[in-house]
Enzyme design. Structure first.
Site, short mmCIF file in Angstrom:
data_model
loop_
_atom_site.label_atom_id
_atom_site.label_comp_id
_atom_site.label_asym_id
_atom_site.label_seq_id
_atom_site.Cartn_x
_atom_site.Cartn_y
_atom_site.Cartn_z
N ASP A 15 0.80 -1.24 0.00
CA ASP A 15 0.00 0.00 0.00
C ASP A 15 0.83 1.28 0.00
OD1 ASP A 15 -2.65 -0.97 -0.14
OD2 ASP A 15 -2.55 -1.57 1.97
N ASP A 73 -6.85 -4.07 -5.62
CA ASP A 73 -6.46 -2.76 -5.08
C ASP A 73 -5.00 -2.43 -5.42
OD1 ASP A 73 -8.19 -4.49 -3.63
OD2 ASP A 73 -8.25 -3.16 -1.91
N1 GLY Z 1 -7.52 -1.30 -0.09
C1 GLY Z 1 -8.45 -1.73 0.86
C2 GLY Z 1 -9.83 -1.28 0.56
O1 GLY Z 1 -10.14 -0.84 -0.52
O2 GLY Z 1 -10.66 -1.40 1.44
#
Ligand code: GLY
Length: 409
Positions: A128, A186
């Site tokens: 992330d 994601d």
């Molecule tokens: N990246 C985690 C979410 O979208 O909740």
């Protein structure tokens, strides 16, 4: 709509305003006469409100934390440490607000948080880092030109690149759980950061990682209708797919709404940075899945999962709506098909008008200082359901900024 002349001339040239080919589907019909247009005044009003709201939010956040959400029933602000995936969005939103309002208090508040966030440049335990460092330091560097921010990001990009393994050709998303080598949709959102790193460092390594990751994701994450699985688990030795599951969606084979938005935004960025038509086609196909979905509500704020029942009590996800608006505005600039471009902009306009209405935009001083209400973090975990979320605010402000820059005179 008060779009700028460039966009309208492009449509005229394509014959759309004459032939009516740009008419949108039932779900994307023009707002009724009582809806506001997206004008400079509309954007200014939303930004002035958001600056005041974020001034309030800033008073509720502990010095060493970042705002995450607000629990209405308990009147409780929830914040996170810097290693939580959403830590970059608050400084990022403040920076957008600084740019759009000129209010230097927004910049100062952002800079305070960058100080505590900087240590994440050495975090090799998460995919992330794009969210955490590019939304924050990326905007800060773009706006201020401070070379220190560049160094922080280059180190962060190096940390992110350690999560790429040639055996799979993918960046590993998570280290937790019983997964072997999980990759979530994601993850597409963290590639923009690596493109930046290649551009600035001159090292193609990051760019090549992105292309490899995006190609494998395109092959393995998507279904025939261009909806995507949330998690694909791989064999770390061979790169073979082991399983396709959900984590935050309704079911393994459902279309979790924010996941579709991450894919839309991610492949739009892939096209921006490579000009490979396969990525543009992928983004357009994802857009078609979203915009033509029979369960897309008329106000363009999706239910939390496209396979959730389309009822009045089903939770909406304003974060997915904000992401869609921002991504569709960019995608409209790349698509050669003017009918599609018109459809994307109309959908984004309608979404922004909905999000800016009383139904989704909070009242000043309420909602724990967040701008938007009604997002869903993870319904299967009963976590952050029907609440404000820091990333919904970020992509909402980003979409307003994009609209102002690209579509208004
Ligand atoms: N990246 C985690 C979410 O979208 O909740």
């Amino acid at each position: 709509m008060k779009r700028n002349h460039k966009f309208i001339y492009a449509l005229l040239a394509a014959g759309l305003l004459v032939t009516g080919c740009g008419q949108s589907t039932q779900k994307t019909e023009e707002p009724d006469a009582s809806s506001p247009d997206i004008t400079e005044a509309f954007i200014q009003e939303n930004i002035a409100f958001s600056v005041k709201q974020y001034e309030h939010l800033s008073t509720l956040v502990p010095e060493d934390k970042l705002p995450r959400t607000f629990i209405q029933e308990e009147a409780k602000s929830v914040s996170s440490g810097t290693s939580w995936w959403t830590s970059g969005f608050y400084p990022g939103t403040l920076l957008y607000l600084y740019e759009m309002s000129g209010d230097s208090s927004m910049l100062q508040l952002a800079e305070q948080k960058l100080e505590i966030l900087e240590k994440e440049k050495d975090n090799k335990g998460t995919h992330d880092l794009g969210f955490m460092l590019f939304c924050s330091f990326g905007n800060a560097y773009r706006i201020t030109g401070n070379e220190h921010y560049k160094e922080v990001m280059l180190q962060g990009a190096e940390s992110l690149a350690t999560r790429f393994h040639p055996e799979t050709g993918l960046i590993k998303s998570w280290d937790h759980g019983s997964w072997k080598y999980p990759v979530i949709i994601d993850n597409m959102m963290n590639l923009e950061f690596l493109f930046w790193a290649s551009d600035v460092s001159g090292d193609d390594k990051y760019r090549n990682i992105n292309i490899s990751h995006a190609d494998s994701t395109l092959k393995n994450h998507f279904r025939d209708d261009f909806s995507s699985y949330h998690v694909v688990d791989y064999d770390p030795a061979t790169g073979q797919v082991v399983d396709k599951k959900t984590h935050q969606g309704k079911a393994d084979d459902s279309a979790w709404s924010r996941g579709q938005s991450w894919g839309l935004y991610g492949y739009t960025v892939m096209y921006r940075d490579t000009k490979d038509p396969a990525y543009l086609a992928q983004a357009e196909n994802i857009a078609a899945f979203i915009l033509d979905h029979p369960n897309m509500p008329a106000d363009m704020v999706p239910y939390w999962d496209y396979d959730a029942p389309a009822t009045d009590t089903t939770y909406r996800d304003a974060s997915a709506a904000a992401l869609n608006a921002s991504a569709l505005l960019e995608l409209s600039k790349y698509t050669a098909d003017k009918t599609k471009a018109e459809k994307y902009v109309s959908a984004a306009e309608k979404t922004l008008i909905s999000l800016s209405s009383d139904k989704y935009r909070a009242k000043l001083g309420e909602n724990g200082g967040f701008i938007l209400m009604h997002s869903v973090g993870s319904l299967p975990h009963n976590s952050e359901v029907d609440v404000p979320l820091t990333y919904a605010d970020y992509y909402y402000i980003e979409a307003l900024k994009r609209y102002q820059e690209w579509f208004l005179d």
